[in-house]
Enzyme design. Structure first.
Site, PDB file in Angstrom:
ATOM      1  CG  HIS A 198     -14.070  82.667 101.299  1.00 34.57           C
ATOM      2  ND1 HIS A 198     -13.083  82.363 100.391  1.00 34.57           N
ATOM      3  CD2 HIS A 198     -15.193  82.055 100.823  1.00 34.57           C
ATOM      4  CE1 HIS A 198     -13.587  81.628  99.415  1.00 34.57           C
ATOM      5  NE2 HIS A 198     -14.868  81.420  99.658  1.00 34.57           N
ATOM      6  CG  HIS A 227     -15.950  77.164 101.833  1.00 33.31           C
ATOM      7  ND1 HIS A 227     -15.994  76.354 100.719  1.00 33.31           N
ATOM      8  CD2 HIS A 227     -15.908  78.434 101.360  1.00 33.31           C
ATOM      9  CE1 HIS A 227     -15.977  77.082  99.631  1.00 33.31           C
ATOM     10  NE2 HIS A 227     -15.930  78.364  99.985  1.00 33.31           N
ATOM     11  CG  HIS A 260     -19.965  81.242  99.504  1.00 34.38           C
ATOM     12  ND1 HIS A 260     -20.063  81.086  98.136  1.00 34.38           N
ATOM     13  CD2 HIS A 260     -18.696  80.883  99.828  1.00 34.38           C
ATOM     14  CE1 HIS A 260     -18.913  80.640  97.673  1.00 34.38           C
ATOM     15  NE2 HIS A 260     -18.066  80.511  98.669  1.00 34.38           N
ATOM     16  CG  ASN A 301     -16.192  82.915  96.352  1.00 33.56           C
ATOM     17  OD1 ASN A 301     -15.089  82.511  96.713  1.00 33.56           O
ATOM     18  ND2 ASN A 301     -16.699  82.647  95.154  1.00 33.56           N
ATOM     19  CB  ILE A 314     -16.498  77.779  93.525  1.00 29.28           C
ATOM     20  CG1 ILE A 314     -15.052  77.742  93.014  1.00 29.28           C
ATOM     21  CG2 ILE A 314     -16.935  79.207  93.788  1.00 29.28           C
ATOM     22  CD1 ILE A 314     -14.869  78.351  91.652  1.00 29.28           C
TER      23      ILE A 314
END
Length: 875
Positions: A529, A534, A722, A726, A875
């Site tokens: 993740h 990110h 993602h 997530n 997010i």
């Protein structure tokens, strides 16, 4: 929302073509400017001055396009629609008769406030409308060192095709975005540059909060982050001081910030989770006495009044202005909603737990009370299914060598005798030849860290899990190897457990599965993740802003896939991955979490983030010689939900990117000659991922194929990859017995005091293995926040703005992309309904929806829907 047009004021523009009179030395071009009044700090734009540049006629004095006279924003019309308050200004630009076609506008804000410029349009002869989709903050020119803001029209150009009148403006704008790499960034600084992860520690609070700098060294390599330029801490000159704020106003460039609407939703969701934490933390001791206490954490109906000590605790956790702005919007429910692993199908996701019966957890007798699938998570088949369709589905791989071996050649303790009786009549050699043995490997990377991890009431193994691919494509666990470091110069201490269905052996087997799930959960958070989505994408965003002009078509292509990512990452550095942050509280890796992440960045390769390459590397797919197969691979077995749905999404994205690039690049030479793309790619390699600069696997960016593959991979990471790791977090991780992130006890050995304790009460021993109550609740709370979509999300296959150049061709290609995503949605629904595809739902009755695009739903939505692929890591 696809190709959404800006209709506000358009009808009035159509009636105001350019005019002039015989007595006038100027023509008049009319236009409209739309300002969003989005929060208390934003203004209406009134009194701002605005001018337009020609893109066809050059002013010989400046070398730039001819410039109109100054116009002012006055007497705007304000209205509120769908919760958004906008002010529209009609303006008149006085221009020379031979002014030509507008191509840019420059705006100056003389006031001390800021305003959000959403859209501008001007109309020229023949009723042609030139559009400017701005979507950006305009700050006082006094704060921006007297720099005005420039916006280019929606027409996009490769650098070599840029009109001469816009060439200087294009280069000046890029230069202003790069800054000079010095000084502390302020709210209004629209500057992008790089820094190491030097802001995770807080040594001024004490030596226990000192953390190493990540990036810039062979020992701790890492992607770069956006530079904030805060001064060094007093205790350590290598560590950046922490921001002096408790709210969300940590610096990121203005265009990367959450919208006011999203910010409000995010705060509300966070306060809601904080309420759950405070309420449940205050009920009972930190030591769990029964499984009933875990079940009692979940409900959806009991309401709450925020008052008394609870109100004071909540105020202490959030800034007062945020508390006032958001608490009225919070759903004041007493407990967490029921996670989907318990509730089954998404239609029951928020089913009330009011009818849940108190149950006694047992390892020897499975009694199903409520819901029907309450213990489905405990089944061996579900344990394997979650490796294919859970929240971390890209770690499992085919076993290449038996017994498994470490990178240093050390051989596993798993023997043929441990597994051969479970191979449906095959020998180990035959099963290996048929690619029927898979492995979930959490061994090599963990072993060097275990001595540091296994302190302070933390008990973690490095694990290897072998599974057999059955004829119905479900996975049967074969054996789990649990490893610990031996003496400083000794061999590993290994223990192998195999499946059992009754008695003590069944309980020990369940404990082993729990340890595997803990390893997998921490790897998921830190690597699958955080790192693989990110962290690795942020350098691409920075390089895109610095090197690809807003006029560049590739900038337009990528821009939706960068929405909110830098702000989300900045918040993570502030609250999640920092010293004393949430991850250090709930993950077994605690204060070495980010060092562990840096260790695994050493294995990262951008080219292997392409889904087909990833599947091939893991042995989950084989090369396909069929030239008509766009992926070039065939899955090892079709009932691999992440792989099957992912390849469909990958193919659709690749087709869209190919269609787009073919419209702008005639051949390979046009890619090589694109100076902005070449500078962009060079900066990504040499600066943004500078610790990987000498790797040979980077695409050379000498052909259209290189460009298409790089862009497809980047969009895949930011959107589908993602989404897959997530938005299922609460569904799976929200129930601590299914997946938690810490173990406090090892599996007992016969002949020890712990074994006698285990025999006396296996349930209590297991409870004592789990995290303490406060950490468990905090883990549930963060999973709930991270799993929620916000209502302003833009999903894959949706766009906010069209292109002017080749608009009809681009529109047709994008509609083709959208149409294919809708077809994929239908195929996913069909696969989930196919009883032969057992991994699509499993015994938990959880349809695999994490790669369901949800493109057809264009209405705003939010919450834990468990489906939908946002364009970006938002997010």
């Amino acid at each position: 929302m696809q190709h959404q047009q800006h209709h506000q004021g358009r009808s009035s523009l159509r009636d105001c073509s350019s005019t002039s009179s015989p007595q006038s030395r100027h023509n008049i071009i009319k236009g409209e400017i739309i300002i969003v009044q989005s929060d208390k700090k934003s203004g209406s734009g009134r009194s701002a001055s605005i001018r337009i540049y020609s893109c066809t006629e050059v002013d010989p004095k400046t070398g730039k396009g001819k410039l109109s006279e100054q116009a002012y924003l006055k007497r705007g019309k304000t209205k509120t629609s769908c919760g958004e308050r906008t002010t529209t200004y009609d303006v008149k630009f006085h221009v020379e008769p031979n002014f030509g076609t507008p191509g840019a506008l420059v705006i100056r804000n003389p006031k001390n406030n800021r305003f959000f410029l959403k859209y501008a349009a001007v109309q020229i002869q023949n009723s042609q409308i030139i559009q400017f989709d701005c979507y950006s903050w305009v700050y006082s020119f006094k704060k921006t060192k007297n720099f005005d803001r420039i916006f280019f029209s929606n027409t996009k150009y490769l650098p070599s095709q840029t009109p001469q009148a816009l060439m200087k403006l294009r280069k000046e704008e890029l230069g202003s975005l790069r800054g000079n790499g010095s000084g502390e960034r302020k709210e209004w600084d629209r500057i992008y540059d790089y820094d190491y992860y030097s802001d995770l520690g807080d040594p001024d609070k004490g030596p226990e909060h000192k953390r190493p700098v990540l990036g810039g060294s062979a020992l701790l390599p890492y992607p770069r982050r956006g530079r904030t330029g805060r001064p060094s801490s007093n205790a350590d000159p290598l560590t950046e001081s922490r921001p002096c704020t408790t709210n969300l106003d940590i610096y990121v460039p203005p265009d990367e910030r959450f919208s006011p609407k999203k910010k409000s939703e995010f705060i509300s969701n966070s306060i809601q989770a904080a309420l759950h934490f405070l309420i449940l933390e205050g009920k009972g001791s930190n030591h769990l006495e029964s499984f009933d206490e875990i079940h009692a954490m979940f409900s959806a109906n009991e309401s709450l009044v925020i008052e008394g000590s609870l109100k004071e605790k909540l105020k202490a956790m959030v800034p007062n202005e945020l508390y006032k702005d958001t608490t009225h919007a919070i759903k004041k429910t007493l407990k967490f909603p029921l996670p989907q692993i318990l509730a089954g199908d998404t239609s029951d996701y928020y089913a009330s737990a009011a009818c849940m019966k108190m149950v006694h957890f047992t390892f020897t007798i499975v009694v199903l009370h409520f819901p029907e699938n309450e213990f489905a998570w405990k089944d061996d088949e579900e344990f394997g299914r979650q490796m294919l369709a859970g929240v971390n589905p890209a770690r499992i791989q085919s076993l290449e060598v038996f017994p498994p071996q470490s990178k240093d050649g050390a051989v596993s303790s798993i023997k043929s005798s441990h597994i051969e009786h479970n191979l449906d009549g095959l020998t180990v050699a035959q099963a290996m030849n048929y690619w029927r043995i898979l492995i979930l490997d959490h061994h090599d990377y963990l072993m060097p860290f275990l001595s540091r991890i296994n302190t302070n009431d933390v008990c973690i193994y490095a694990t290897r899990t072998l599974l057999f691919l059955k004829s119905d494509s479900t996975l049967r666990p074969l054996a789990i190897e649990l490893s610990l470091p031996g003496s400083p110069r000794g061999n590993e201490i290994n223990r192998v457990l195999v499946p059992a269905s009754q008695g003590e052996a069944a309980a020990l087997w369940h404990y082993a599965k729990a340890h595997v799930a803990v390893n997998d959960s921490v790897y998921h958070q830190l690597v699958s993740h955080w790192l693989h989505t990110h962290a690795v994408v942020e350098p691409f965003i920075i390089a895109t802003r610095r090197q690809l002009s807003l006029m560049h078509p590739i900038h337009w292509l990528l821009d939706p896939h960068f929405k909110d990512t830098m702000h989300a990452n900045a918040l993570a550095r502030s609250k999640l991955i920092n010293s004393g942050g949430i991850f250090e509280k709930i993950l077994f890796s605690a204060e070495i979490s980010m060092q562990l992440s840096a260790e695994l960045y050493k294995e990262w390769r951008f080219d292997e983030q392409a889904l087909p390459a990833d599947l091939l590397k893991r042995g989950m797919a084989l090369q396909d010689p069929d030239p008509d197969n766009p992926t070039g691979i065939q899955l090892l077995f079709q009932d691999y939900p992440y792989g099957a749905d992912g390849l469909e999404i990958w193919t659709a994205v690749q087709a869209w990117v190919t269609d787009f690039c073919m419209l702008f690049y005639a051949d390979d030479a046009s890619v090589r000659s694109d100076e902005e793309v070449q500078a962009w790619w060079s900066e990504i390699r040499n600066v943004g991922h500078g610790d990987k600069r000498n790797e040979t696997w980077w695409y050379q960016m000498t052909s259209r194929k290189d460009l298409i593959q790089a862009l497809t991979t980047l969009i895949w990471i930011a959107s589908a990859l993602h989404a897959s790791v997530n938005f299922g977090q609460y569904a799976y991780n929200g129930y601590p017995l299914n997946r938690t992130t810490l173990c406090r006890r090892f599996i007992p050995q016969e002949g020890t005091f712990e074994y006698a304790e285990f025999l006396g009460d296996p349930d209590k021993y297991y409870l004592n293995m789990l995290p303490e109550r406060d950490k468990m609740i905090l883990g549930i709370a963060i999973a709930e926040v991270l799993s929620k979509h916000t209502s302003d999300e833009v999903y894959l296959g949706q766009r906010l703005s069209p292109l002017s150049i080749k608009n009809e061709e681009i529109g047709l290609k994008f509609e083709k992309f959208n149409r294919e995503l809708r077809n994929i949605e239908k195929r996913i629904e069909d696969k989930n309904a196919d009883a032969k595809l057992k991994n699509r739902q499993g015994c938990a009755k959880m349809p695999y929806m994490l790669l369901y695009p949800d493109t057809s739903n264009v209405e705003s939505k939010g919450g834990s829907t468990g489906k939908g692929i946002p364009n970006s890591i938002s997010i």
